[in-house]
Design an enzyme around this catalytic site. Structure first.
Site, PDB file in Angstrom:
ATOM      1  N   HIS A  97       0.815  -1.152   0.146  1.00  0.00           N
ATOM      2  CA  HIS A  97       0.031  -0.090   0.057  1.00  0.00           C
ATOM      3  C   HIS A  97       0.920   1.253   0.069  1.00  0.00           C
ATOM      4  CE1 HIS A  97      -3.646   2.258   1.230  1.00  0.00           C
ATOM      5  NE2 HIS A  97      -2.785   3.026   1.547  1.00  0.00           N
ATOM      6  N   GLU A  98       1.608   1.296   1.002  1.00  0.00           N
ATOM      7  CA  GLU A  98       2.543   2.426   1.079  1.00  0.00           C
ATOM      8  C   GLU A  98       3.646   2.741  -0.151  1.00  0.00           C
ATOM      9  OE1 GLU A  98       1.958   4.573   3.156  1.00  0.00           O
ATOM     10  OE2 GLU A  98       0.462   3.380   4.418  1.00  0.00           O
ATOM     11  N   HIS A 116       1.675   4.545  -2.664  1.00  0.00           N
ATOM     12  CA  HIS A 116       1.882   6.134  -2.506  1.00  0.00           C
ATOM     13  C   HIS A 116       3.249   6.577  -2.859  1.00  0.00           C
ATOM     14  CE1 HIS A 116      -1.910   6.863  -0.274  1.00  0.00           C
ATOM     15  NE2 HIS A 116      -1.498   6.094   0.596  1.00  0.00           N
ATOM     16  N   GLU A 142      -4.562   7.937  -3.098  1.00  0.00           N
ATOM     17  CA  GLU A 142      -4.951   6.622  -2.651  1.00  0.00           C
ATOM     18  C   GLU A 142      -5.445   5.733  -3.618  1.00  0.00           C
ATOM     19  OE1 GLU A 142      -4.724   6.446   0.648  1.00  0.00           O
ATOM     20  OE2 GLU A 142      -5.869   4.445   1.176  1.00  0.00           O
TER      21      GLU A 142
END
Lengths: 490, 490
Positions: free
Chosen positions: A255-256, A259, A285
């Site tokens: 997920h990170e 980003h 996101e």
């Protein structure tokens, strides 16, 4: 020197100072000695005051009046500078510095209250943060809607009303899908084994590399609440580990990485300028979500991950890639947003969205918040919250004043749905690449069509430029129904 | 608000921003991704420009003209503010920012050149740094001595001439002691064993705790060149490890703990004010040196350390605490300053002091520096430098522009000699406490009589306040002759 060049020289230094602010935030959440908190609050407030003074500096207005945009890039830079200047001049410097100081301190108080499972211990600080943010919203809104004024910080162009309409359109199909899955009586297999922390972190690194994370311009550390931080040449992420299971670590990292890859991929021509970063939280996101969910939790990628997990942990209580895929995508009514499956996730957001709109509007008081949270949770999730750390105290967002931030998560999911639909057509071989762990090859389409443009276009236009179609909730809902329908035999 | 209150409010924010600068420096040398260097240089330069503007702000002069010192503390604050304002107004902001930017980048270039053992690869950068610092010195000196103008940054009140006189007075006795030791033919025992890195770092932590290091307000990380960083509530240190021997790690840690305890111990009343930190590099070094040498390398403390080393590493090839004490204090003509014994250390400094005075005066060119270093080293140490990483490229100081810094190390040794003489009288039980690892009990005298006062008094006065006697080189030389005379049977 033209007015535009002068302006950009000045703004470049401001952007560099904003990066410094990001480093301090990273430091605070990863390595800062605990006892340093009061001093750090002073440091953050002093830096905020400097940045606020630069954002609202009178010479910016003078340069803006004279500057001419030679091309689309310059026009976008001027747009962002004007917008930021307008916002900064509306908020008194003292209020801005006070907000920074209070929210720097409140984080520690929240962490203690969460550990102690005591919302009332945090309520006075919560009220202080909320009041300061409402004051800021009043200064920004100039008579308009307070919530919209805050939302505009994270998702320019959206309003509470537009998002409420979007979420209302999603709700019936989400609720129906959730109900059908729980009614199916089918339960997903569960991992069993010993998940050594070092092995988890090594696997987390391998996943980051698979998705193209650039360690020359970033690093991975541990934090209580995983986050990404920084732009351009220094974009760092954090992850977490749980000895009971490795998915939290792996999917926090992926997920990170979504980003952070967005930040790392923005054109170097835009470095330390207003368009040299992700354009909005929602678009940000969308990147983290598509990395984590549509790609990271796909049948193809989980096949690769299954082999890596067995190498890392040995016996994990699951004997096929198919069962592993089902385990990764298990649907259950959990308390914690960051651990939620794709079906429940947006229900967590809708709860927070409604509550924070009521808080900002003054329709809900801090003293009634815990009860309101618990009531709503029982209705939406069918279970009672057992303790505040599983309820109203679980997220860092409100404690540090991020009201208006939560809806960008669901907006990001909607964007991710749109992007994934287009990506599959543009890269028909995507599953084959993922199955071999070559995720960066698949995300290359995002890099080329979205990430490298930074904040050149407005948020929706950024996504629509990549997809060539207007934003719609349909692709996300279609994707969820197809994926979980197949998994749960609906 | 009085002028004094206004002034202190303003200065407090500047001090907070200087702390931010310290955090960035820490970050750069410990955790920053390599590829971030160019961006970090921009960040540091932007922050430097902000701080420079605040230090030279015209309103400071106005407040200074009106402010009245109610007591000694206020008088000391005003003294420091006036001094810093005077210096800042003399240096053009562009020069200051350029120095920050260039020295932020030069560090990486130096590290590469050091790895490659190629001074010529670093020479152009060295020249750029030197030229910028000479420009700064010219701006500061206003016709006076350039070297003194730079020295004043690190050791207010001293001049190149006063230090040269002090060093000349020390030299004959140091040279005689060194000669007698080498002529004695006696060699110290050597450690042999396996020195696991994790065990070294654990032992380093134990030593830090023994000397009272406060982990609530600090932390220990690894860095190529150990350093301490930050003031007040956040004072961090770094250490290094060498698989071949553990003393580098242990004594780097104890040394940096000396620096950091000074910062951690300054009265909380002075937090984020000009007197809320160590008063000068020389006084700072007196703390690190007395922790490391007079206390850390004493027979008493090494007795305690011997047991800890055996616990940590098992067999270490040394069978008595007496032999261990001799091993810790082995005298040898090594290349590296930071690894030098107490007898040779000051000869390393005298070499650098003479060369940097010549560089700043323009009597020595960068292209002749390596040869000048090697010639001088052969004369003073009796061996030829084998490679630049063992010679002119070994220290980070010059590459980052710290000309005028080196002599403060020997000055610190002189101060440590004076302080140790007084401390032994004040704490007759010191050896007993050290032998049991209760080093913090012994350094309590320093905390009470020196550290807590921060920069309340001038550097020499700070030491003299603690000792009650004027500074003299005799105590240090007496101590060295007694200690090493006994060790080498002179």
């Amino acid at each position: 020197m033209t007015a535009y060049a002068n302006l950009m020289g000045f703004v470049r230094e401001t952007e560099a100072l904003k990066q410094v602010q990001g480093r301090l935030g990273w430091d605070q959440e990863t390595v800062m000695p605990r006892g340093a908190a009061p001093q750090r609050a002073e440091e953050m407030a002093a830096l905020d005051r400097v940045i606020h003074a630069r954002r609202s500096a009178p010479q910016i207005a003078e340069w803006l009046a004279e500057a001419e945009a030679g091309d689309d890039v310059a026009a976008a830079q001027l747009h962002h500078i004007r917008r930021e200047h307008d916002r900064a001049t509306k908020v008194p410097a003292d209020l801005s510095a006070e907000l920074t100081r209070v929210t720097s301190l409140s984080q520690g108080i929240w962490a203690d209250a969460r550990s102690a499972n005591d919302f009332t211990a945090f309520a006075p600080t919560f009220s202080e943060v909320l009041n300061l943010r409402r004051q800021e919203a009043e200064a920004l809104a100039t008579g308009g809607d307070l919530y919209d004024a805050l939302l505009d910080d994270y998702e320019p162009g959206e309003t509470g009303a537009t998002l409420a309409a979007m979420f209302d359109a999603m709700r019936p199909r989400l609720v129906a899908l959730r109900g059908a899955i729980l009614d199916s009586g089918k339960s997903a297999p569960k991992l069993q084994g010993i998940f050594d922390e070092t092995a988890q972190l090594r696997l987390s690194d391998a996943c980051a590399r698979a998705f193209g994370y650039d360690f020359e311009h970033g690093r991975i550390d541990k934090a209580v609440h995983p986050f990404s931080s920084g732009s351009g040449l220094d974009s760092r992420i954090t992850t977490r580990t749980d000895p009971a299971e490795p998915f939290g670590c792996i999917y926090s990292t992926i997920h990170e990485v979504g980003h952070s890859r967005y930040e790392q991929t923005v054109s170097p021509d835009y470095l330390l300028t207003p368009i040299g970063c992700g354009v909005s939280m929602g678009v940000h996101e969308s990147q983290s979500r598509i990395y984590e969910n549509q790609l990271g939790r796909s049948r193809a990628f989980t096949g690769w991950l299954y082999e890596r997990c067995r190498e890392a942990f040995g016996e994990i209580g699951i004997d096929s890639a198919e069962a592993f895929y089902a385990a990764v995508n298990a649907v259950h009514s959990g308390y914690i947003r960051t651990e939620a499956d794709e079906v429940h996730y947006n229900l967590h957001i809708l709860l927070r969205f409604d509550l924070e709109r009521a808080l900002i509007a003054g329709d809900l008081g801090v003293n009634d918040l815990e009860a309101a949270w618990n009531d709503r949770f029982r209705v939406d999730f069918g279970v009672a919250v057992d303790k505040p750390s599983n309820g109203v105290l679980q997220d860092v967002h409100w404690p540090v004043g991020l009201f208006g931030y939560f809806p960008t998560y669901t907006l990001g999911n909607v964007y991710a749905g749109c992007l994934f639909e287009t990506l599959r057509k543009a890269h028909p071989d995507w599953e084959h690449a993922l199955a071999e762990g070559r995720a960066a090859e698949v995300t290359g389409w995002l890099a080329e069509n979205l990430q490298r443009h930074g904040a050149l276009r407005a948020p929706r236009a950024t996504v629509e430029h990549a997809t060539g179609a207007p934003i719609s909730v349909e692709p996300l809902l279609d994707y969820l129904e197809a994926k979980f329908g197949a998994l749960y035999g609906l």
